[in-house]
Design a protein around this motif. Structure first.
Motif, PDB file in Angstrom:
ATOM      1  N   PRO A 300      12.865  -3.467 -11.216  1.00 25.95           N
ATOM      2  CA  PRO A 300      12.687  -3.443  -9.761  1.00 25.95           C
ATOM      3  C   PRO A 300      11.745  -2.323  -9.327  1.00 25.95           C
ATOM      4  O   PRO A 300      11.944  -1.686  -8.296  1.00 25.95           O
ATOM      5  CB  PRO A 300      14.113  -3.182  -9.273  1.00 25.95           C
ATOM      6  N   LEU A 301      10.708  -2.089 -10.121  1.00 25.85           N
ATOM      7  CA  LEU A 301       9.833  -0.933  -9.944  1.00 25.85           C
ATOM      8  C   LEU A 301       8.369  -1.357  -9.993  1.00 25.85           C
ATOM      9  O   LEU A 301       8.034  -2.398 -10.559  1.00 25.85           O
ATOM     10  CB  LEU A 301      10.090   0.097 -11.061  1.00 25.85           C
ATOM     11  N   PRO A 302       7.469  -0.528  -9.442  1.00 27.85           N
ATOM     12  CA  PRO A 302       6.035  -0.827  -9.534  1.00 27.85           C
ATOM     13  C   PRO A 302       5.523  -0.601 -10.944  1.00 27.85           C
ATOM     14  O   PRO A 302       6.117   0.130 -11.737  1.00 27.85           O
ATOM     15  CB  PRO A 302       5.412   0.159  -8.546  1.00 27.85           C
ATOM     16  N   TYR A 303       4.382  -1.217 -11.248  1.00 26.46           N
ATOM     17  CA  TYR A 303       3.781  -1.036 -12.566  1.00 26.46           C
ATOM     18  C   TYR A 303       3.328   0.401 -12.806  1.00 26.46           C
ATOM     19  O   TYR A 303       3.133   0.790 -13.969  1.00 26.46           O
ATOM     20  CB  TYR A 303       2.605  -1.991 -12.747  1.00 26.46           C
ATOM     21  N   ARG A 329       2.802  -7.195  -5.654  1.00 26.01           N
ATOM     22  CA  ARG A 329       3.631  -6.157  -5.028  1.00 26.01           C
ATOM     23  C   ARG A 329       3.882  -5.012  -6.006  1.00 26.01           C
ATOM     24  O   ARG A 329       3.865  -3.835  -5.621  1.00 26.01           O
ATOM     25  CB  ARG A 329       4.962  -6.753  -4.571  1.00 26.01           C
ATOM     26  N   ARG A 330       4.129  -5.361  -7.239  1.00 28.69           N
ATOM     27  CA  ARG A 330       4.392  -4.336  -8.247  1.00 28.69           C
ATOM     28  C   ARG A 330       3.104  -3.610  -8.655  1.00 28.69           C
ATOM     29  O   ARG A 330       3.149  -2.440  -9.049  1.00 28.69           O
ATOM     30  CB  ARG A 330       5.061  -4.960  -9.464  1.00 28.69           C
ATOM     31  N   LEU A 331       1.981  -4.286  -8.580  1.00 32.01           N
ATOM     32  CA  LEU A 331       0.713  -3.677  -8.970  1.00 32.01           C
ATOM     33  C   LEU A 331       0.260  -2.623  -7.969  1.00 32.01           C
ATOM     34  O   LEU A 331      -0.136  -1.514  -8.357  1.00 32.01           O
ATOM     35  CB  LEU A 331      -0.359  -4.765  -9.105  1.00 32.01           C
ATOM     36  N   VAL A 332       0.305  -2.938  -6.677  1.00 28.95           N
ATOM     37  CA  VAL A 332      -0.191  -2.000  -5.662  1.00 28.95           C
ATOM     38  C   VAL A 332       0.934  -1.181  -5.035  1.00 28.95           C
ATOM     39  O   VAL A 332       0.671  -0.240  -4.281  1.00 28.95           O
ATOM     40  CB  VAL A 332      -0.987  -2.730  -4.562  1.00 28.95           C
ATOM     41  N   GLY A 333       2.199  -1.512  -5.335  1.00 31.75           N
ATOM     42  CA  GLY A 333       3.327  -0.815  -4.741  1.00 31.75           C
ATOM     43  C   GLY A 333       3.835  -1.575  -3.530  1.00 31.75           C
ATOM     44  O   GLY A 333       3.043  -1.987  -2.670  1.00 31.75           O
ATOM     45  N   VAL A 365      -0.442  -6.052   1.317  1.00 26.33           N
ATOM     46  CA  VAL A 365      -1.807  -6.488   1.048  1.00 26.33           C
ATOM     47  C   VAL A 365      -2.710  -5.260   1.101  1.00 26.33           C
ATOM     48  O   VAL A 365      -2.443  -4.302   1.827  1.00 26.33           O
ATOM     49  CB  VAL A 365      -2.282  -7.561   2.057  1.00 26.33           C
ATOM     50  N   ALA A 366      -3.759  -5.287   0.307  1.00 23.76           N
ATOM     51  CA  ALA A 366      -4.725  -4.188   0.268  1.00 23.76           C
ATOM     52  C   ALA A 366      -6.106  -4.766  -0.010  1.00 23.76           C
ATOM     53  O   ALA A 366      -6.259  -5.933  -0.371  1.00 23.76           O
ATOM     54  CB  ALA A 366      -4.341  -3.182  -0.812  1.00 23.76           C
ATOM     55  N   GLY A 367      -7.118  -3.924   0.196  1.00 26.54           N
ATOM     56  CA  GLY A 367      -8.467  -4.280  -0.202  1.00 26.54           C
ATOM     57  C   GLY A 367      -9.221  -5.193   0.734  1.00 26.54           C
ATOM     58  O   GLY A 367     -10.258  -5.742   0.359  1.00 26.54           O
ATOM     59  N   LEU A 368      -8.760  -5.365   1.986  1.00 26.55           N
ATOM     60  CA  LEU A 368      -9.471  -6.207   2.937  1.00 26.55           C
ATOM     61  C   LEU A 368     -10.438  -5.368   3.761  1.00 26.55           C
ATOM     62  O   LEU A 368     -10.262  -4.156   3.906  1.00 26.55           O
ATOM     63  CB  LEU A 368      -8.484  -6.918   3.874  1.00 26.55           C
ATOM     64  N   ASP A 369     -11.458  -6.012   4.305  1.00 22.18           N
ATOM     65  CA  ASP A 369     -12.347  -5.273   5.209  1.00 22.18           C
ATOM     66  C   ASP A 369     -11.788  -5.335   6.627  1.00 22.18           C
ATOM     67  O   ASP A 369     -10.949  -6.179   6.954  1.00 22.18           O
ATOM     68  CB  ASP A 369     -13.777  -5.821   5.142  1.00 22.18           C
ATOM     69  N   GLU A 370     -12.253  -4.425   7.463  1.00 24.68           N
ATOM     70  CA  GLU A 370     -11.688  -4.296   8.808  1.00 24.68           C
ATOM     71  C   GLU A 370     -11.898  -5.560   9.642  1.00 24.68           C
ATOM     72  O   GLU A 370     -11.010  -5.963  10.398  1.00 24.68           O
ATOM     73  CB  GLU A 370     -12.316  -3.093   9.511  1.00 24.68           C
ATOM     74  N   LYS A 371     -13.046  -6.209   9.502  1.00 22.97           N
ATOM     75  CA  LYS A 371     -13.318  -7.412  10.286  1.00 22.97           C
ATOM     76  C   LYS A 371     -12.336  -8.517   9.922  1.00 22.97           C
ATOM     77  O   LYS A 371     -11.803  -9.204  10.804  1.00 22.97           O
ATOM     78  CB  LYS A 371     -14.751  -7.876  10.050  1.00 22.97           C
ATOM     79  N   THR A 372     -12.079  -8.683   8.639  1.00 22.09           N
ATOM     80  CA  THR A 372     -11.133  -9.717   8.205  1.00 22.09           C
ATOM     81  C   THR A 372      -9.749  -9.439   8.767  1.00 22.09           C
ATOM     82  O   THR A 372      -9.077 -10.347   9.265  1.00 22.09           O
ATOM     83  CB  THR A 372     -11.075  -9.764   6.667  1.00 22.09           C
ATOM     84  N   GLU A 373      -9.320  -8.194   8.699  1.00 23.52           N
ATOM     85  CA  GLU A 373      -7.994  -7.851   9.221  1.00 23.52           C
ATOM     86  C   GLU A 373      -7.902  -8.137  10.715  1.00 23.52           C
ATOM     87  O   GLU A 373      -6.928  -8.728  11.193  1.00 23.52           O
ATOM     88  CB  GLU A 373      -7.670  -6.388   8.955  1.00 23.52           C
ATOM     89  N   ARG A 374      -8.905  -7.721  11.482  1.00 20.14           N
ATOM     90  CA  ARG A 374      -8.885  -7.940  12.935  1.00 20.14           C
ATOM     91  C   ARG A 374      -8.831  -9.430  13.249  1.00 20.14           C
ATOM     92  O   ARG A 374      -8.073  -9.870  14.119  1.00 20.14           O
ATOM     93  CB  ARG A 374     -10.125  -7.310  13.582  1.00 20.14           C
TER      94      ARG A 374
END
Length: 408
Positions: A300-303, A329-333, A365-374
């Motif tokens: 139940p822990l991150p990598y 989830r486990r890869l990026v926390g 989620v991680a690694g998105l650009d600001e325009k995509t998130e907005r």
């Protein structure tokens, strides 16, 4: 609109203690439905039924507390190392979501007698009927038939189709991937696409080793195996390692038996699918494809907390590909951060170049650009994070530069 503050605490760790949040719905709605499905799938005896009742009451009541594993459980010490001393005896809903969700599945196996050496239910996968039904579905058969057309296409087209098939898993349609707009984001909306970077790490004929950390069994595992077959048959890899769970986990996660089922399913198919199955069967018997398991795959822990032997294993890979939402989830926390947080920075600890093939089914989620998130937030509120209708192919292509500290 659901606020970030409603589903995490001050350190960003996702918990299940906010009514209306996605993690809360998993514990209150998804887990009870799963217990009912397991009951319906097997004629469990009264003792097993009572154990399932107890787990249901305990894990769905916000005032309930986590009960410990039996003192003689074979992995009791292992779970103590993973944090049971900190969380058992406390609220399921106040524990980190990743920890509580993982512990639920471990307790479910205990309730149905999976690890009971003296009982008749020992080793019987409570999720196997679901996996088998999916593998034998008409949709799965149609996808195998589409391989005959795919085999007539240029290698670049096949590579793209098989990578997207592995990415989308149960939503994959290899027939669709042959169309001219196969990567059109209106139909397969990739929020990040590092496909070219992935292929650049696997030049043909370089003696590469690819590790694939599997996610689901059944209909999703077949595209993973077909992607591995492409790696091997087109010399993108000399060896492929398929990492699966040592025992049933998270309903549909792949185990060694599930891999064998999928290989047999492919071998028995006509045409190109059967040919791929024969190649994979031979590759496994000669060691060019290896199956591996590790207890930490059910942790139940991150990598970032992986033990040294697993780290050393991953370090031998030219590229490690992690499939699915849980592995992501486990890869990026399993923490809430801005979606624009660098994927490269979060995975800098990983001992080999790493790729994530993931459809979004949870808040992380991680690694998105600001325009995509907005754009996503404006059009879909926060539902885009959990609906399974968006996906990413993300790659960090350098060797590990250091480690990151993540709360358990």
């Amino acid at each position: 609109m659901e606020n970030v503050e409603e589903v995490d605490d001050v350190d960003g760790v996702i918990r299940s203690n906010a009514a209306g949040s996605f993690p809360y719905s998993v514990l209150r709605e998804r887990h009870p439905a799963l217990i009912q499905r397991v009951r319906d799938a097997f004629p469990y005896d009264p003792e097993r039924q009572q154990a399932l009742d107890a787990l249901l009451r305990e894990s769905t009541d916000p005032a309930g507390v986590m009960e410990p594993l039996p003192a003689d459980a074979r992995d009791c010490e292992q779970w103590e190392e993973w944090g049971s001393g900190e969380h058992v005896g406390g609220s399921w809903f106040d524990a980190p979501f990743l920890w509580a969700e993982s512990y639920f599945y471990r307790r479910l196996l205990d309730a149905v007698g999976y690890f009971d050496a003296a009982g008749p239910w020992q080793g019987i996968d409570p999720f196997r009927p679901f996996k088998q039904a999916e593998l034998r579905s008409p949709e799965a058969q149609a996808e195998l038939t589409a391989l005959d057309r795919l085999a007539q296409e240029p290698p670049e087209t096949r590579a793209r189709a098989l990578l997207h098939g592995s990415l989308w898993g149960n939503r994959a349609d290899l027939g669709f991937q042959l169309t001219a707009n196969a990567t059109d984001t209106a139909t397969t909306p990739l929020l990040a696409d590092d496909s070219e970077r992935l292929w650049s790490l696997l030049p043909p004929g370089a003696g590469n080793t690819v590790q694939v950390v599997a996610d689901n069994a059944g209909r999703e595992l077949v595209p993973d195996l077909l992607l591995i077959d492409h790696f091997l048959s087109h010399a993108h890899a000399e060896q492929a390692v398929l990492q699966v769970k040592p025992h049933p986990y998270y309903v549909s996660d792949a185990t060694p038996m599930d891999v064998i089922d999928a290989l047999r399913h492919l071998k028995e198919a006509p045409g190109a699918a059967g040919e791929a199955g024969e190649r994979l069967w031979h590759a496994t018997s000669t060691g060019h494809m290896q199956l591996r398991t590790h207890p930490f795959s059910c942790a139940p822990l991150p990598y970032s907390s992986m033990p040294d032997d697993l780290r050393d294993d991953f370090a031998t890979a030219t590229l490690t590909i992690l499939k699915g939402d849980l592995n992501y989830r486990r890869l990026v926390g399993d923490r809430l951060r801005p979606p624009t947080t660098s994927f490269t920075a979060l995975t800098s600890y990983f001992p080999s170049p790493v790729a994530a093939l993931r459809t979004l089914k949870s808040d992380v989620v991680a690694g998105l650009d600001e325009k995509t998130e907005r754009t996503l937030n404006a059009s879909e509120d926060r539902a885009w994070r959990t609906s399974g209708t968006h996906a990413v192919i993300q790659v960090r292509d350098s060797r590990a530069q250091g480690t990151v500290d993540e709360p358990a």
